[in-house]
Design a protein around this motif. Structure first.
Motif, PDB file in Angstrom:
ATOM      1  N   SER A   1      -2.793  14.281  -5.989  1.00 12.72           N
ATOM      2  CA  SER A   1      -2.337  15.098  -4.863  1.00 12.72           C
ATOM      3  C   SER A   1      -2.639  14.423  -3.530  1.00 12.72           C
ATOM      4  O   SER A   1      -2.145  14.843  -2.483  1.00 12.72           O
ATOM      5  CB  SER A   1      -3.017  16.471  -4.904  1.00 12.72           C
ATOM      6  N   SER A   2      -3.459  13.365  -3.557  1.00  8.06           N
ATOM      7  CA  SER A   2      -3.779  12.626  -2.333  1.00  8.06           C
ATOM      8  C   SER A   2      -4.243  11.219  -2.695  1.00  8.06           C
ATOM      9  O   SER A   2      -4.721  10.970  -3.801  1.00  8.06           O
ATOM     10  CB  SER A   2      -4.869  13.351  -1.519  1.00  8.06           C
ATOM     11  N   VAL A   3      -4.088  10.311  -1.742  1.00 12.00           N
ATOM     12  CA  VAL A   3      -4.472   8.912  -1.953  1.00 12.00           C
ATOM     13  C   VAL A   3      -5.271   8.417  -0.754  1.00 12.00           C
ATOM     14  O   VAL A   3      -4.861   8.604   0.400  1.00 12.00           O
ATOM     15  CB  VAL A   3      -3.237   8.004  -2.126  1.00 12.00           C
ATOM     16  N   LEU A   4      -6.408   7.787  -1.028  1.00 12.39           N
ATOM     17  CA  LEU A   4      -7.134   7.049   0.001  1.00 12.39           C
ATOM     18  C   LEU A   4      -6.693   5.599  -0.148  1.00 12.39           C
ATOM     19  O   LEU A   4      -6.963   4.962  -1.176  1.00 12.39           O
ATOM     20  CB  LEU A   4      -8.641   7.166  -0.198  1.00 12.39           C
ATOM     21  N   CYS A   5      -5.991   5.090   0.855  1.00 12.06           N
ATOM     22  CA  CYS A   5      -5.490   3.717   0.747  1.00 12.06           C
ATOM     23  C   CYS A   5      -5.858   2.919   1.987  1.00 12.06           C
ATOM     24  O   CYS A   5      -6.198   3.479   3.032  1.00 12.06           O
ATOM     25  CB  CYS A   5      -3.976   3.710   0.529  1.00 12.06           C
ATOM     26  N   GLY A   6      -5.789   1.589   1.864  1.00 15.17           N
ATOM     27  CA  GLY A   6      -6.049   0.777   3.041  1.00 15.17           C
ATOM     28  C   GLY A   6      -6.568  -0.615   2.743  1.00 15.17           C
ATOM     29  O   GLY A   6      -6.427  -1.151   1.638  1.00 15.17           O
ATOM     30  N   TRP A   7      -7.183  -1.199   3.751  1.00 15.13           N
ATOM     31  CA  TRP A   7      -7.621  -2.605   3.776  1.00 15.13           C
ATOM     32  C   TRP A   7      -9.128  -2.642   3.950  1.00 15.13           C
ATOM     33  O   TRP A   7      -9.684  -1.971   4.824  1.00 15.13           O
ATOM     34  CB  TRP A   7      -6.930  -3.294   4.942  1.00 15.13           C
ATOM     35  N   LEU A   8      -9.794  -3.439   3.126  1.00 12.05           N
ATOM     36  CA  LEU A   8     -11.259  -3.490   3.138  1.00 12.05           C
ATOM     37  C   LEU A   8     -11.673  -4.938   2.907  1.00 12.05           C
ATOM     38  O   LEU A   8     -11.819  -5.389   1.777  1.00 12.05           O
ATOM     39  CB  LEU A   8     -11.810  -2.574   2.041  1.00 12.05           C
TER      40      LEU A   8
ATOM     41  N   LEU B   1       0.830  -1.209   0.000  1.00 12.98           N
ATOM     42  CA  LEU B   1       0.000   0.000   0.000  1.00 12.98           C
ATOM     43  C   LEU B   1       0.863   1.258   0.000  1.00 12.98           C
ATOM     44  O   LEU B   1       0.588   2.219  -0.722  1.00 12.98           O
ATOM     45  CB  LEU B   1      -0.921   0.001   1.219  1.00 12.98           C
ATOM     46  N   LYS B   2       1.925   1.235   0.790  1.00 12.51           N
ATOM     47  CA  LYS B   2       2.811   2.389   0.883  1.00 12.51           C
ATOM     48  C   LYS B   2       3.525   2.641  -0.439  1.00 12.51           C
ATOM     49  O   LYS B   2       3.556   3.768  -0.953  1.00 12.51           O
ATOM     50  CB  LYS B   2       3.811   2.167   2.019  1.00 12.51           C
ATOM     51  N   ASP B   3       4.093   1.584  -1.020  1.00  6.32           N
ATOM     52  CA  ASP B   3       4.879   1.740  -2.241  1.00  6.32           C
ATOM     53  C   ASP B   3       4.014   2.213  -3.411  1.00  6.32           C
ATOM     54  O   ASP B   3       4.416   3.121  -4.158  1.00  6.32           O
ATOM     55  CB  ASP B   3       5.567   0.420  -2.607  1.00  6.32           C
ATOM     56  N   TYR B   4       2.851   1.614  -3.584  1.00  2.00           N
ATOM     57  CA  TYR B   4       2.005   1.986  -4.724  1.00  2.00           C
ATOM     58  C   TYR B   4       1.446   3.398  -4.555  1.00  2.00           C
ATOM     59  O   TYR B   4       1.435   4.197  -5.499  1.00  2.00           O
ATOM     60  CB  TYR B   4       0.859   0.983  -4.905  1.00  2.00           C
ATOM     61  N   SER B   5       0.995   3.714  -3.340  1.00  2.00           N
ATOM     62  CA  SER B   5       0.454   5.050  -3.077  1.00  2.00           C
ATOM     63  C   SER B   5       1.530   6.111  -3.264  1.00  2.00           C
ATOM     64  O   SER B   5       1.300   7.161  -3.876  1.00  2.00           O
ATOM     65  CB  SER B   5      -0.096   5.131  -1.652  1.00  2.00           C
TER      66      SER B   5
END
Length: 206
Positions: A157-164, A143-147
């Protein structure tokens, strides 16, 4: 590079509780998924009739993103980078069951996990980069690397990332918004810490 981007806001939904940036904002004793999701929808006072036609995974995505975006309004280019373990298996099983009588078109739409990205984009009018990954466990590095690659290349300019994730009625949601604005440094370690912090909290209910 590790301190260039920062986590602005995060949400955790699990075991009948919703945490927003570490603060418990909602708690329910409801065990049945659809009833719990309805309670959350009413608590947040969302006015979005389409919500009721979505599958459980998409509803969780809408609820989590709604909490994030109320505090941090998204821009049109806000990217979505989401991951889980079970893909859309919960809905796949429901659709398979429906084929014994009449295959449900309403369920078929949700038999791909990336439909969640579309639902969030429609709700918040996003026209952005997005990706949905399947991994065995919460993969903070992925998640960190791709974002970070999207942010560094100025595609967003921003990314919503995470686990769902949703399996057998058990849900585990962790979403965070990342941008250049100063706050919690965005790193694999900080993602793991925030995700695990809420998971390790003892439940408030018996």
């Amino acid at each position: 590079m590790s301190n260039q981007f920062h986590i602005q806001n995060w949400v955790k939904i699990k075991n009948g509780e919703i945490f927003n940036s570490g603060k418990l904002i909602f708690e329910s004793t409801e065990k049945e998924l659809n009833l719990f999701l309805k309670e959350c929808y009413e608590f947040l006072e969302i006015k979005y009739p389409k919500f009721h036609k979505m599958d459980g995974l998409s509803k969780l995505g809408i609820l989590g993103s709604e909490i994030i975006f109320r505090k941090n309004k998204p821009t049109k280019d806000t990217a979505l980078v989401i991951s889980n373990n079970a893909s859309s298996l919960e809905t796949d099983k429901q659709f398979q069951e429906s084929t014994k009588t009449f295959a449900s078109p309403a369920l078929f739409v949700y038999t791909l996990p990336n439909i969640i990205l579309g639902e969030i984009s429609i709700k918040h009018k996003l026209q952005s980069e997005n990706a949905f990954f399947i991994s065995e466990d919460f993969n903070a590095g992925l998640l960190k690397d791709y974002s970070e690659s999207l942010l560094s290349s100025e595609k967003t300019s921003s990314v919503l990332c995470g686990w769902l994730d949703l399996q057998n009625g058990e849900y585990d949601v962790f979403l965070c918004l990342v941008s250049e604005e100063k706050n919690i440094p965005f790193s694999e370690e900080s993602l793991k810490k925030l995700y695990c912090a809420e998971n390790d909290k003892p439940t408030h209910r018996t």
